[in-house]
Design an enzyme around this catalytic site. Sequence first.
Site, PDB file in Angstrom:
ATOM      1  N   GLN A  46     -24.918  -3.734  22.251  1.00  0.00           N
ATOM      2  CA  GLN A  46     -26.350  -3.470  22.492  1.00  0.00           C
ATOM      3  C   GLN A  46     -26.874  -4.337  23.639  1.00  0.00           C
ATOM      4  O   GLN A  46     -27.620  -3.865  24.501  1.00  0.00           O
ATOM      5  CB  GLN A  46     -27.119  -3.761  21.196  1.00  0.00           C
ATOM      6  CG  GLN A  46     -28.502  -3.168  21.157  1.00  0.00           C
ATOM      7  CD  GLN A  46     -28.479  -1.640  21.223  1.00  0.00           C
ATOM      8  OE1 GLN A  46     -27.509  -1.013  20.827  1.00  0.00           O
ATOM      9  NE2 GLN A  46     -29.537  -1.060  21.750  1.00  0.00           N
ATOM     10  N   ILE A  47     -26.454  -5.591  23.667  1.00  0.00           N
ATOM     11  CA  ILE A  47     -26.925  -6.508  24.714  1.00  0.00           C
ATOM     12  C   ILE A  47     -26.411  -6.061  26.097  1.00  0.00           C
ATOM     13  O   ILE A  47     -27.098  -6.179  27.100  1.00  0.00           O
ATOM     14  CB  ILE A  47     -26.503  -7.965  24.390  1.00  0.00           C
ATOM     15  CG1 ILE A  47     -27.285  -8.447  23.153  1.00  0.00           C
ATOM     16  CG2 ILE A  47     -26.730  -8.897  25.578  1.00  0.00           C
ATOM     17  CD1 ILE A  47     -26.820  -9.779  22.589  1.00  0.00           C
ATOM     18  N   GLY A  89      -1.158   6.809  -2.542  1.00  0.00           N
ATOM     19  CA  GLY A  89      -2.097   6.949  -3.663  1.00  0.00           C
ATOM     20  C   GLY A  89      -2.548   5.622  -4.244  1.00  0.00           C
ATOM     21  O   GLY A  89      -3.171   5.589  -5.312  1.00  0.00           O
ATOM     22  N   ALA A  90      -2.227   4.525  -3.593  1.00  0.00           N
ATOM     23  CA  ALA A  90      -2.592   3.211  -4.139  1.00  0.00           C
ATOM     24  C   ALA A  90      -2.844   2.216  -3.023  1.00  0.00           C
ATOM     25  O   ALA A  90      -1.911   1.737  -2.382  1.00  0.00           O
ATOM     26  CB  ALA A  90      -1.480   2.687  -5.052  1.00  0.00           C
ATOM     27  N   THR A  97       0.807  -1.217   0.000  1.00  0.00           N
ATOM     28  CA  THR A  97       0.000   0.000   0.000  1.00  0.00           C
ATOM     29  C   THR A  97       0.846   1.276   0.000  1.00  0.00           C
ATOM     30  O   THR A  97       1.874   1.355   0.672  1.00  0.00           O
ATOM     31  CB  THR A  97      -0.941  -0.004   1.235  1.00  0.00           C
ATOM     32  OG1 THR A  97      -1.657  -1.234   1.242  1.00  0.00           O
ATOM     33  CG2 THR A  97      -1.921   1.158   1.207  1.00  0.00           C
ATOM     34  N   ARG A 147      -6.425 -14.632   2.650  1.00  0.00           N
ATOM     35  CA  ARG A 147      -7.788 -14.225   3.030  1.00  0.00           C
ATOM     36  C   ARG A 147      -8.496 -15.166   4.009  1.00  0.00           C
ATOM     37  O   ARG A 147      -9.088 -14.685   4.989  1.00  0.00           O
ATOM     38  CB  ARG A 147      -8.644 -14.017   1.776  1.00  0.00           C
ATOM     39  CG  ARG A 147      -8.479 -12.614   1.260  1.00  0.00           C
ATOM     40  CD  ARG A 147      -9.082 -12.368  -0.085  1.00  0.00           C
ATOM     41  NE  ARG A 147      -8.562 -11.088  -0.568  1.00  0.00           N
ATOM     42  CZ  ARG A 147      -8.473 -10.738  -1.828  1.00  0.00           C
ATOM     43  NH1 ARG A 147      -8.872 -11.547  -2.763  1.00  0.00           N
ATOM     44  NH2 ARG A 147      -7.987  -9.562  -2.163  1.00  0.00           N
ATOM     45  N   GLU A 200      -6.218  -6.049   3.661  1.00  0.00           N
ATOM     46  CA  GLU A 200      -6.141  -7.223   2.775  1.00  0.00           C
ATOM     47  C   GLU A 200      -7.350  -7.310   1.843  1.00  0.00           C
ATOM     48  O   GLU A 200      -7.886  -8.387   1.579  1.00  0.00           O
ATOM     49  CB  GLU A 200      -5.948  -8.495   3.594  1.00  0.00           C
ATOM     50  CG  GLU A 200      -4.682  -8.380   4.424  1.00  0.00           C
ATOM     51  CD  GLU A 200      -4.046  -9.691   4.778  1.00  0.00           C
ATOM     52  OE1 GLU A 200      -4.220 -10.661   4.048  1.00  0.00           O
ATOM     53  OE2 GLU A 200      -3.347  -9.704   5.802  1.00  0.00           O
ATOM     54  N   SER A 214     -14.149  -4.646   1.939  1.00  0.00           N
ATOM     55  CA  SER A 214     -15.364  -5.419   1.637  1.00  0.00           C
ATOM     56  C   SER A 214     -15.832  -5.150   0.204  1.00  0.00           C
ATOM     57  O   SER A 214     -16.309  -6.059  -0.491  1.00  0.00           O
ATOM     58  CB  SER A 214     -16.479  -5.056   2.628  1.00  0.00           C
ATOM     59  OG  SER A 214     -16.144  -5.538   3.903  1.00  0.00           O
ATOM     60  N   GLN A 245     -37.371 -12.202  23.942  1.00  0.00           N
ATOM     61  CA  GLN A 245     -37.049 -12.643  22.579  1.00  0.00           C
ATOM     62  C   GLN A 245     -36.164 -11.638  21.852  1.00  0.00           C
ATOM     63  O   GLN A 245     -35.322 -12.011  21.033  1.00  0.00           O
ATOM     64  CB  GLN A 245     -38.327 -12.856  21.771  1.00  0.00           C
ATOM     65  CG  GLN A 245     -38.772 -14.281  21.769  1.00  0.00           C
ATOM     66  CD  GLN A 245     -39.894 -14.553  20.795  1.00  0.00           C
ATOM     67  OE1 GLN A 245     -40.377 -13.649  20.094  1.00  0.00           O
ATOM     68  NE2 GLN A 245     -40.336 -15.782  20.755  1.00  0.00           N
TER      69      GLN A 245
END
Length: 401
Positions: free
Chosen positions: A355-356, A133-134, A130, A261, A382, A385, A297
């Site tokens: 949250q839980i 600029g790339a 990396t 990966r 790496e 997404s 629930q």
Amino acid sequence: MSFSLALTEEQVATQKWAHEFSEREIRPVAPEYDESEAFPWPVVEKAREVGLYGLEYYQMAGADETGLTSAIVSEELTWGCAGITLSIFGTGLALAGLAGSGTPEQFATWAPKMFEKEDGSIALGAFGVTEPGAGSDVSSLRTRAEKTEGGWLLNGTKVFITNGGIADVHVIVATVDPTLGHKGQATFVVPPGTPGIAGGKKERKLGIRASHTAEVILTDCFVPDECLLGGEDLLRRKMESAKTGTSTRKSGALSTFEATRPLVGAQALGIARAAFEFSRDYAKERIAFGKPIISNQGIAFKLADMAMEIDCARLLVHRAAWMGRAGVPFTQAEGSMSKLKAGEVAVKVTDEAIQILGGYGYIKDYPVEKWHRDSKIYCIFEGTSEIQRLVISRAVAAAGS
Ligand SMILES: Cc1cc2nc3c(=O)[nH]c(=O)nc-3n(C[C@H](O)[C@H](O)[C@H](O)COP(=O)(O)OP(=O)(O)OC[C@H]3O[C@@H](n4cnc5c(N)ncnc54)[C@H](O)[C@@H]3O)c2cc1C
């Protein structure tokens, strides 16, 4: 080897061993390194004492027959702390770069030097692709490699490099002919003590703060001919065939990321599992309105989804790890699928875990907020997404009539 995701007795024992190390040596010190952002040398030293440091080297050399051992060990260690695990396994990326582009002789020469210095102490490796600029667009690298008498001169700046500047061996991807995009690039080993390579700014980060991330600056850095991975003949042939449009060979950077990966996905899984287990146990104990919150629930279904998503990600990760070891090509982008799914599951599961826990999830006295911060990098490094979706969508488009 026939397809099986069943763990052998030996793998189950290895999983237990890695988990115990993680529970004893990693998790208790995770908050301290998260706070200080120091490189966790004492933990890496302990990992070495028990045989965990450099494990990927032995596994690449054939010790991991099904490919699953690396995945389960990665998951167990990141269950303790992802940043510390990256300090233990960060060299693995440079090792994969070396294996992907180097000859067997080059691998045999340089791989041991990535893990042990001449005086017997711990060595590190770094893989530098990396640049400012790339990042995703690997074809736009500007770091130049110019042929000179007896070797190559490297000039340029790499950013966000894990172990950058503190590594003993750097594996650097540079461009020889910028008009050819990634097909005009070559991968070089920069041996320990080479003048002209230096660490630059050390980054301060949202998560994985025990892992060292820094710039690497190359200024007339001379490496001898034997440091060009794959050799000059191969490079010449690759560039010639690229000019005539007959090359299908991937760059060293792309093939390295493809190989690593599934293991990166396995690391994300460890964080997700830690958050799931912690929030499940909390939900059983926390009383609100006179009953444990898990009896609602709204909370129990969250935990059900978390469990299902972790399992789903683990199946993809183990399949890709098995395929990688068995030499089955990722024709349906199975490697990308595994990393994408596991990274996004880690972010989602750690978010739900906060949250839980309610307010307790948000404060530093509890580990869940750190796991959420740690998880985000798995959607970025790496291959982001979006880039994984690009790879998968190309495979989808290429399939069928
Ligand atoms: C902690 C850390 C450690 C790292 N370790 C290393 C290392 O050891 N070695 C190394 O070489 N690099 C390393 N990296 C760099 C990392 O791999 C890059 O940050 C990553 O590939 C993204 O590149 P970028 O940051 O330049 O983002 P960009 O490529 O600029 O992307 C910005 C955004 O645009 C999106 N985008 C870009 N192109 C497309 C497209 N065609 N379609 C859709 N969306 C697109 C991206 O997905 C992203 O959301 C590390 C980074 C970090 C933060």
